[in-house]
Design an enzyme around this catalytic site. Sequence first.
Site, PDB file in Angstrom:
ATOM      1  N   ARG A  52       0.875  -1.172   0.000  1.00  0.00           N
ATOM      2  CA  ARG A  52       0.000   0.000   0.000  1.00  0.00           C
ATOM      3  C   ARG A  52       0.906   1.214   0.000  1.00  0.00           C
ATOM      4  NH1 ARG A  52       2.608   1.816   3.700  1.00  0.00           N
ATOM      5  NH2 ARG A  52       1.113   3.528   3.697  1.00  0.00           N
ATOM      6  N   GLY A  53       0.264   2.377  -0.250  1.00  0.00           N
ATOM      7  CA  GLY A  53       1.051   3.599  -0.407  1.00  0.00           C
ATOM      8  C   GLY A  53       1.157   3.914  -1.883  1.00  0.00           C
ATOM      9  N   ALA A  54       0.812   5.119  -2.285  1.00  0.00           N
ATOM     10  CA  ALA A  54       0.685   5.430  -3.712  1.00  0.00           C
ATOM     11  C   ALA A  54       1.879   5.024  -4.571  1.00  0.00           C
ATOM     12  CB  ALA A  54       0.355   6.924  -3.865  1.00  0.00           C
ATOM     13  N   ARG A  95      -7.542  -0.471  -6.767  1.00  0.00           N
ATOM     14  CA  ARG A  95      -7.869   0.582  -5.783  1.00  0.00           C
ATOM     15  C   ARG A  95      -8.033   1.896  -6.551  1.00  0.00           C
ATOM     16  NH1 ARG A  95      -4.205   0.980  -0.533  1.00  0.00           N
ATOM     17  NH2 ARG A  95      -6.081   1.971   0.339  1.00  0.00           N
ATOM     18  N   ASP A 243      -2.031  10.648  -1.785  1.00  0.00           N
ATOM     19  CA  ASP A 243      -2.354   9.683  -2.831  1.00  0.00           C
ATOM     20  C   ASP A 243      -2.748  10.356  -4.124  1.00  0.00           C
ATOM     21  OD1 ASP A 243      -2.926   8.481  -0.044  1.00  0.00           O
ATOM     22  OD2 ASP A 243      -2.626   6.775  -1.385  1.00  0.00           O
ATOM     23  N   ASN A 253      -5.564  12.213   1.041  1.00  0.00           N
ATOM     24  CA  ASN A 253      -4.643  11.388   1.818  1.00  0.00           C
ATOM     25  C   ASN A 253      -5.452  10.547   2.785  1.00  0.00           C
ATOM     26  OD1 ASN A 253      -1.854  10.676   2.304  1.00  0.00           O
ATOM     27  ND2 ASN A 253      -2.069  11.665   4.301  1.00  0.00           N
TER      28      ASN A 253
END
Length: 352
Positions: A52-54, A95, A243, A253
């Site tokens: 996860r995490g952009a 996502r 994000d 975010n």
Amino acid sequence: MTPPSATRVETLRWSAGRLEMIDQRVLPAQLRYLSYDSAESVATGIRDMVVRGAPAIGCAAAYGVALEALRHRHAPGTEFSRAMQRGFEVLAASRPTAVNLFWALRRMRLQWESLAAYPASAQADALLAQAHEIFAEDIRTNRALGEHGAALLADGARVLTHCNAGALATAGHGTALGVIRSAVEAGKRISVIADETRPFLQGARLTAWEMVQEGIPVTLITDNMAGFMMSRGEVDAVVVGTDRVAANGDVANKIGTYMVAVLARRHGIPFYVACPMSTIDMQVADGAAIPIEERPAREVTGFRDDQWAAAGVAVRNPSFDVTPAELVTALVTERGVVHRPDRERLEALARG
Ligand SMILES: CSC[C@H]1O[C@H](OP(=O)(O)O)[C@H](O)[C@@H]1O
């Protein structure tokens, strides 16, 4: 369980023709890598927040495309193209909020379309090379933005952060935590205050762990303590990741970021957002147009198998919120710092 011991971990790595990713759902109790060999399996890993995490999602998606091409490298042209189209689609549906996913997929698709005249096997090799470049570029980018952001922090600064925008959210170094790491590398004594970040607990489980691994002082607080800490004068700056930044400077975010921004403004504390240029989406006019992911209720009603809410209760679980541009002191990118971000300033930044 294998407790983590490595001080510097690789969030994603390419090994023996497969993508390996840290399973961030079980950190910090366990440092476990899961192995991926297809677009479909990588898409599931993104959706389930193994990764996860952009920027990390963008890198994973790029490798997902390359894996699909490698799986079908000996297939006839039409079958290869059908498989690639399916791969792009399943990754794009994993996502909705982090624009880096779509930025990476667009870059991989342009590369793929430019290779149409070549055999599938050559296309697969070129796509893997492109995925490696996206990965390496992200680390270079984070180090550059980290240096720009480090200049904003005073020696001795106590910096509050929300969620995890560290090495675990990127190919390495991190964005918000990249600013922290770069400030420490520059010799500044920085301490971090990590919001636990309900409901997925990225702060408690990931940021706290990353900072402990680095030997950077970190204090864990619950999300509802942020205002108290600021009111007591115990926060000198806020640095978060994002994000997606809209063309007018609005910032999407992790849920709870908007509250932190309002509190920071109330207490005259600078609110910095660290992000690569690939997270700025000039196609989206403002924050209202950024898709906000709604995640499963079970993330709110408990943690993993420990479900504690009353059965039958209604639940909301928006995974992100939008902070209006006017609450953002500055945007920190690899091209420099943009104070009071707005469309005009972001367009100038994009022009370079
Ligand atoms: C450097 S992007 C990190 C960004 O991604 C997180 O969301 P999630 O953990 O759900 O992928 C959060 O918004 C972080 O700020």
